[in-house]
Write a protein that holds these residues in place. Structure first.
Motif, mmCIF file in Angstrom:
data_model
loop_
_atom_site.group_PDB
_atom_site.id
_atom_site.type_symbol
_atom_site.label_atom_id
_atom_site.label_comp_id
_atom_site.label_asym_id
_atom_site.label_seq_id
_atom_site.Cartn_x
_atom_site.Cartn_y
_atom_site.Cartn_z
ATOM 1 N N LEU A 186 -4.589 0.146 -13.558
ATOM 2 C CA LEU A 186 -5.190 1.219 -12.765
ATOM 3 C C LEU A 186 -5.574 0.642 -11.428
ATOM 4 C CD1 LEU A 186 -6.255 4.219 -12.856
ATOM 5 C CD2 LEU A 186 -8.468 3.225 -13.483
ATOM 6 N N GLN A 187 -5.212 1.329 -10.331
ATOM 7 C CA GLN A 187 -5.456 0.759 -9.000
ATOM 8 C C GLN A 187 -5.886 1.828 -8.008
ATOM 9 O OE1 GLN A 187 -3.074 -2.609 -7.311
ATOM 10 N NE2 GLN A 187 -2.196 -0.984 -6.051
ATOM 11 N N LEU A 188 -6.873 1.459 -7.189
ATOM 12 C CA LEU A 188 -7.343 2.323 -6.103
ATOM 13 C C LEU A 188 -7.042 1.674 -4.783
ATOM 14 C CD1 LEU A 188 -8.966 4.857 -5.198
ATOM 15 C CD2 LEU A 188 -11.022 3.428 -5.297
ATOM 16 N N ASP A 189 -6.309 2.393 -3.930
ATOM 17 C CA ASP A 189 -6.017 1.935 -2.571
ATOM 18 C C ASP A 189 -6.879 2.704 -1.581
ATOM 19 O OD1 ASP A 189 -3.768 -0.018 -1.796
ATOM 20 O OD2 ASP A 189 -2.920 1.025 -3.520
ATOM 21 N N ILE A 190 -7.568 1.953 -0.722
ATOM 22 C CA ILE A 190 -8.409 2.574 0.297
ATOM 23 C C ILE A 190 -8.072 1.952 1.646
ATOM 24 C CG2 ILE A 190 -10.769 3.051 1.054
ATOM 25 C CD1 ILE A 190 -11.679 2.490 -1.816
ATOM 26 N N ALA A 226 4.575 5.679 -13.799
ATOM 27 C CA ALA A 226 3.357 5.660 -12.988
ATOM 28 C C ALA A 226 3.004 7.074 -12.542
ATOM 29 C CB ALA A 226 3.534 4.755 -11.768
ATOM 30 N N PHE A 227 1.715 7.312 -12.376
ATOM 31 C CA PHE A 227 1.209 8.563 -11.820
ATOM 32 C C PHE A 227 0.356 8.227 -10.601
ATOM 33 C CE2 PHE A 227 2.064 9.592 -16.216
ATOM 34 C CZ PHE A 227 2.619 10.860 -16.148
ATOM 35 N N ASN A 228 0.638 8.901 -9.487
ATOM 36 C CA ASN A 228 -0.117 8.702 -8.241
ATOM 37 C C ASN A 228 -0.865 9.983 -7.891
ATOM 38 O OD1 ASN A 228 0.799 5.973 -7.262
ATOM 39 N ND2 ASN A 228 2.786 6.978 -7.406
ATOM 40 N N TRP A 229 -2.163 9.845 -7.664
ATOM 41 C CA TRP A 229 -2.955 10.958 -7.137
ATOM 42 C C TRP A 229 -3.298 10.623 -5.688
ATOM 43 C CZ3 TRP A 229 -4.426 15.503 -9.706
ATOM 44 C CH2 TRP A 229 -5.227 16.368 -8.949
ATOM 45 N N PHE A 230 -2.728 11.391 -4.763
ATOM 46 C CA PHE A 230 -2.878 11.108 -3.339
ATOM 47 C C PHE A 230 -4.065 11.887 -2.770
ATOM 48 C CE2 PHE A 230 1.703 10.617 -4.242
ATOM 49 C CZ PHE A 230 1.858 9.283 -3.858
ATOM 50 N N PHE A 231 -5.118 11.168 -2.415
ATOM 51 C CA PHE A 231 -6.249 11.799 -1.733
ATOM 52 C C PHE A 231 -5.913 12.019 -0.259
ATOM 53 C CE2 PHE A 231 -8.001 9.129 -5.152
ATOM 54 C CZ PHE A 231 -8.622 10.110 -5.908
ATOM 55 N N SER A 232 -5.225 11.029 0.328
ATOM 56 C CA SER A 232 -4.776 11.135 1.722
ATOM 57 C C SER A 232 -3.508 10.305 1.870
ATOM 58 C CB SER A 232 -5.867 10.634 2.676
ATOM 59 O OG SER A 232 -5.441 10.745 4.022
ATOM 60 N N GLY A 233 -2.438 10.763 1.273
ATOM 61 C CA GLY A 233 -1.178 10.039 1.291
ATOM 62 C C GLY A 233 -1.313 8.676 0.637
ATOM 63 N N HIS A 234 -0.471 7.738 1.060
ATOM 64 C CA HIS A 234 -0.530 6.389 0.515
ATOM 65 C C HIS A 234 -1.789 5.647 0.954
ATOM 66 C CE1 HIS A 234 3.229 5.967 -1.635
ATOM 67 N NE2 HIS A 234 3.911 6.463 -0.621
ATOM 68 N N LYS A 235 -2.431 6.114 2.019
ATOM 69 C CA LYS A 235 -3.581 5.393 2.552
ATOM 70 C C LYS A 235 -4.767 5.414 1.595
ATOM 71 C CE LYS A 235 -1.390 4.453 6.325
ATOM 72 N NZ LYS A 235 -0.909 3.073 6.565
ATOM 73 N N ASN A 236 -4.922 6.491 0.878
ATOM 74 C CA ASN A 236 -6.005 6.605 -0.094
ATOM 75 C C ASN A 236 -5.458 7.286 -1.342
ATOM 76 O OD1 ASN A 236 -8.693 5.815 1.378
ATOM 77 N ND2 ASN A 236 -7.529 7.042 2.842
ATOM 78 N N GLY A 261 0.790 -1.224 0.000
ATOM 79 C CA GLY A 261 0.000 0.000 0.000
ATOM 80 C C GLY A 261 0.817 1.265 0.000
ATOM 81 N N ASP A 262 2.134 1.150 0.201
ATOM 82 C CA ASP A 262 3.008 2.327 0.256
ATOM 83 C C ASP A 262 3.953 2.400 -0.940
ATOM 84 O OD1 ASP A 262 1.883 3.112 2.635
ATOM 85 O OD2 ASP A 262 3.382 2.133 3.883
ATOM 86 N N GLN A 263 3.674 1.610 -1.982
ATOM 87 C CA GLN A 263 4.519 1.609 -3.173
ATOM 88 C C GLN A 263 4.193 2.806 -4.062
ATOM 89 O OE1 GLN A 263 6.778 -0.985 -4.073
ATOM 90 N NE2 GLN A 263 6.407 -2.110 -2.189
ATOM 91 N N GLN A 264 5.133 3.141 -4.946
ATOM 92 C CA GLN A 264 4.898 4.184 -5.938
ATOM 93 C C GLN A 264 4.298 3.623 -7.217
ATOM 94 O OE1 GLN A 264 9.118 5.552 -5.367
ATOM 95 N NE2 GLN A 264 8.208 7.564 -5.757
ATOM 96 N N PHE A 265 4.332 2.303 -7.362
ATOM 97 C CA PHE A 265 3.786 1.649 -8.541
ATOM 98 C C PHE A 265 2.650 0.722 -8.108
ATOM 99 C CE2 PHE A 265 7.934 3.087 -9.627
ATOM 100 C CZ PHE A 265 7.867 3.441 -10.975
#
Length: 407
Positions: A401-405, A365-375, A156-160
């Motif tokens: 494409l992946q969503l982490d919650i 990869a592109f990461n959009w952080f809603f609340s850090g790596h947690k979301n 859950g804390d990866q950049q990819f």
């Protein structure tokens, strides 16, 4: 059996929560009657929901994580040339569904943690840590061995979306055993971390050893700028002071296996034997990491020797990866603040004696952080290229494409 295991785990969690409920209720009543007490004993932080006793000697953290993934033409990294000829298997799936429980008991420095994979009914981690002094800590149980940064960092804390091609061939994954570790801080460049462990060496869930030989692991890390680089992808806190590390780690093990994963022990392609003590594996890696003002860097260089004790054949593997990421809003005002871009390049040589055999991976990869790596929402584009002296080059382009919650 999986159903019974899952049921027992859920019942245990409910009993633990119920056990804490009376004290929580009492503390709530106390807070209502004594307005001067503002501290709540049921809170929610980045570690999840937290239950704790008034004296601070007991604390339980309960968290859950869901990972939703879409991939095309398929999700798995190619292993052999045959994988490039698979049919289009685009997929949407729940990739991970985790329940995490941790905290401390009796004293704040007596810590515990366990993690359960709900989608596969797997108990991943269960460990107890004694962390009274920074320079000398102890751990016992089952956990991800700190052999490589890439594997030790939570998924859950990866950049990819997931780890590189190297992970399958070089990780030692989760093992059971005991470990001593700590931080030796003499000030300035005299800042070091160490880990040393004796492990069963059969992977996650092993209930016995196949012989009298154990897995031995050691890691030494130099924090030459005076502080550690956290085991987390990127630099989301925008470090105002640089941090960098150089580490070397090594493992030796004799077992029926040549690779490890969340499923436990297994074998790489081309190693079909499963006899007790059949393979002696010796491997090491050299690692670097750096963070500063939104920029992050990490790399690993691997060597692995596999000796078949039955056929008396030795094979040497090698590989490396380079990863860099940047929160571009630090340099460009128009760039959205929650958006990170990251690049990765990885090369694996399955047999160092055949230099023309190469497996390559190039990813952005592109990461959009809603609340850090947690979301966060991660989109990734990867090209795989395999070369063999007897086969034509093959390549594949993959999108995920992946969503982490987490909550």
């Amino acid at each position: 059996m999986h159903f019974l295991t899952t049921t027992r785990t859920v019942v245990l969690c409910l009993l633990l929560i119920i056990g804490f409920t009376p004290s929580i209720a009492q503390e709530s009543d106390s807070i209502q009657t004594k307005t001067e007490k503002k501290e709540s004993f049921l809170n929610h932080t980045s570690k999840g929901f937290i239950l704790k006793s008034e004296d601070g000697n007991y604390e339980m953290q309960i968290a859950a994580r869901l990972q939703l993934r879409f991939a095309l033409p398929d999700d798995q990294d190619p292993i052999t040339f045959a994988d490039f000829r698979n049919q289009d298997q685009r997929v949407f799936k729940i990739n991970r569904a985790r329940l995490k429980v941790g905290g401390h008991a009796y004293q704040p420095w007596i810590k515990y943690y366990f993690e359960y994979e709900l989608s596969q009914s797997l108990l991943l981690d269960y460990r107890v840590m004694i962390e009274k002094w920074p320079w000398l800590n102890f751990k016992a149980g089952q956990w991800k061995v700190e052999f490589t940064r890439e594997r030790f960092i939570s998924s859950g804390d990866q950049q990819f979306v997931d780890r590189s091609l190297l992970n399958r061939k070089f990780t030692v994954d989760r093992q059971q055993g005991v470990e001593v570790y700590g931080n030796l801080n003499g000030g300035g460049i005299a800042n070091f971390n160490y880990w040393a462990a004796i492990l069963t060496g059969l992977g996650r869930g092993a209930r016995q050893n196949d012989d009298s030989k154990m897995m031995y692991f050691g890691r030494f890390q130099w924090n030459f700028l005076g502080r550690e680089v956290p085991f987390s992808g990127g630099d989301l806190k925008i470090s105002q002071k640089p941090a960098a590390i150089i580490a070397i780690a090594a493992v030796t093990n004799t077992s029926p296996y040549t690779r490890f994963s969340t499923s436990g022990g297994g074998n790489l392609s081309g190693y079909e034997g499963t006899n007790d003590g059949q393979y002696t594996v010796k491997q090491y890696q050299i690692e670097s990491a750096f963070i500063y003002k939104g920029f992050s860097w990490s790399s690993e260089f691997h060597r692995k020797s596999i000796y078949d004790n039955f056929d008396e054949i030795e094979t040497n593997l090698g590989g490396y990866y380079l990863t860099a990421g940047y929160l571009v809003h630090q340099a460009l005002n128009f760039w959205p603040e929650p958006l990170e871009i990251a690049f990765r390049y990885a090369v694996v040589n399955p047999d160092l004696e055949i230099t023309s055999n190469k497996q390559r991976e190039a990813a952005v990869a592109f990461n959009w952080f809603f609340s850090g790596h947690k979301n966060k929402l991660t989109t990734e584009l990867t090209r795989f290229t395999f070369q063999d002296k007897e086969l034509p080059q093959d390549d594949e382009l993959r999108f995920r494409l992946q969503l982490d919650i987490s909550f």
